[in-house]
Design a protein around this motif. Structure first.
Motif, PDB file in Angstrom:
ATOM      1  N   ASN A  30      44.596  15.494  -6.541  1.00  0.00           N
ATOM      2  CA  ASN A  30      43.202  15.824  -6.530  1.00  0.00           C
ATOM      3  C   ASN A  30      42.842  17.422  -6.015  1.00  0.00           C
ATOM      4  N   ASP A  31      43.965  18.093  -5.692  1.00  0.00           N
ATOM      5  CA  ASP A  31      43.724  19.398  -4.936  1.00  0.00           C
ATOM      6  C   ASP A  31      43.095  20.188  -6.091  1.00  0.00           C
ATOM      7  N   VAL A  32      43.452  20.419  -7.175  1.00  0.00           N
ATOM      8  CA  VAL A  32      42.789  21.491  -8.351  1.00  0.00           C
ATOM      9  C   VAL A  32      43.052  20.785  -9.573  1.00  0.00           C
ATOM     10  N   ALA A  33      41.967  21.244 -10.469  1.00  0.00           N
ATOM     11  CA  ALA A  33      41.939  20.772 -11.948  1.00  0.00           C
ATOM     12  C   ALA A  33      42.451  22.015 -12.558  1.00  0.00           C
ATOM     13  N   LEU A  34      43.194  21.651 -13.720  1.00  0.00           N
ATOM     14  CA  LEU A  34      43.610  23.159 -14.641  1.00  0.00           C
ATOM     15  C   LEU A  34      43.060  22.736 -15.998  1.00  0.00           C
ATOM     16  N   ILE A  35      42.118  23.477 -16.503  1.00  0.00           N
ATOM     17  CA  ILE A  35      41.355  22.975 -17.705  1.00  0.00           C
ATOM     18  C   ILE A  35      42.099  24.084 -18.611  1.00  0.00           C
ATOM     19  N   SER A  36      42.611  23.521 -19.848  1.00  0.00           N
ATOM     20  CA  SER A  36      43.272  24.499 -20.825  1.00  0.00           C
ATOM     21  C   SER A  36      42.835  24.218 -22.172  1.00  0.00           C
ATOM     22  N   SER A  37      43.344  24.888 -23.135  1.00  0.00           N
ATOM     23  CA  SER A  37      42.935  24.690 -24.636  1.00  0.00           C
ATOM     24  C   SER A  37      44.026  25.653 -25.249  1.00  0.00           C
ATOM     25  N   GLY A  38      44.416  24.798 -26.164  1.00  0.00           N
ATOM     26  CA  GLY A  38      45.276  25.221 -27.323  1.00  0.00           C
ATOM     27  C   GLY A  38      46.862  25.674 -26.870  1.00  0.00           C
ATOM     28  N   ILE A  39      47.265  26.772 -27.244  1.00  0.00           N
ATOM     29  CA  ILE A  39      48.866  27.278 -26.847  1.00  0.00           C
ATOM     30  C   ILE A  39      48.878  27.451 -25.170  1.00  0.00           C
ATOM     31  N   MET A  40      47.847  27.534 -24.637  1.00  0.00           N
ATOM     32  CA  MET A  40      47.818  27.884 -23.259  1.00  0.00           C
ATOM     33  C   MET A  40      48.249  26.437 -22.317  1.00  0.00           C
ATOM     34  N   LEU A  41      47.884  25.341 -22.963  1.00  0.00           N
ATOM     35  CA  LEU A  41      48.005  24.035 -22.349  1.00  0.00           C
ATOM     36  C   LEU A  41      49.470  23.964 -21.852  1.00  0.00           C
ATOM     37  N   GLN A  42      50.632  24.377 -22.590  1.00  0.00           N
ATOM     38  CA  GLN A  42      51.796  24.084 -21.863  1.00  0.00           C
ATOM     39  C   GLN A  42      51.866  24.885 -20.518  1.00  0.00           C
ATOM     40  N   LYS A  43      51.285  26.330 -20.682  1.00  0.00           N
ATOM     41  CA  LYS A  43      51.385  27.218 -19.287  1.00  0.00           C
ATOM     42  C   LYS A  43      50.613  26.352 -18.108  1.00  0.00           C
ATOM     43  N   ALA A  44      49.737  25.782 -18.449  1.00  0.00           N
ATOM     44  CA  ALA A  44      49.000  24.891 -17.496  1.00  0.00           C
ATOM     45  C   ALA A  44      49.719  23.759 -16.909  1.00  0.00           C
ATOM     46  N   LEU A  45      50.622  23.186 -17.885  1.00  0.00           N
ATOM     47  CA  LEU A  45      51.387  22.191 -17.268  1.00  0.00           C
ATOM     48  C   LEU A  45      52.388  22.650 -16.533  1.00  0.00           C
TER      49      LEU A  45
END
Length: 85
Positions: A30-45
């Motif tokens: 619960n420190d931070v939430a990374l919200i992503s969409s599309g091809i950037m999802l892998q970068k967020a992971l």
């Protein structure tokens, strides 16, 4: 919008897409939430993995549709974490 470069497969065959519904893809904490969409999802992971190695517990949310936006998912992330990126 489509891109030509290959992209990683995130979901298996059991994934059910719903318009207007975000998906919690990874939850390290619960420190931070990374919200992503599309091809950037892998970068967020990937970023969540790097942050985990530094002691920062991140969750990754796939916001597969921006309109309509899953406002409930954003609000829940805001309440549960210290920051949203």
């Amino acid at each position: 919008r489509l891109h030509r470069n290959p992209s990683p497969v995130i979901y298996d065959g059991s994934y059910k897409f719903e318009v207007g519904k975000a998906t919690l893809v990874r939850n390290y904490g619960n420190d931070v939430a990374l919200i992503s969409s599309g091809i950037m999802l892998q970068k967020a992971l990937d970023a969540a993995d790097v942050l985990k190695d530094k002691g920062i517990k991140a969750r990754v949310i796939d916001m597969s549709t921006l309109k309509p936006l899953d406002e409930a998912a954003v609000l829940e992330a805001a309440k549960a974490t210290n920051a949203i990126v």
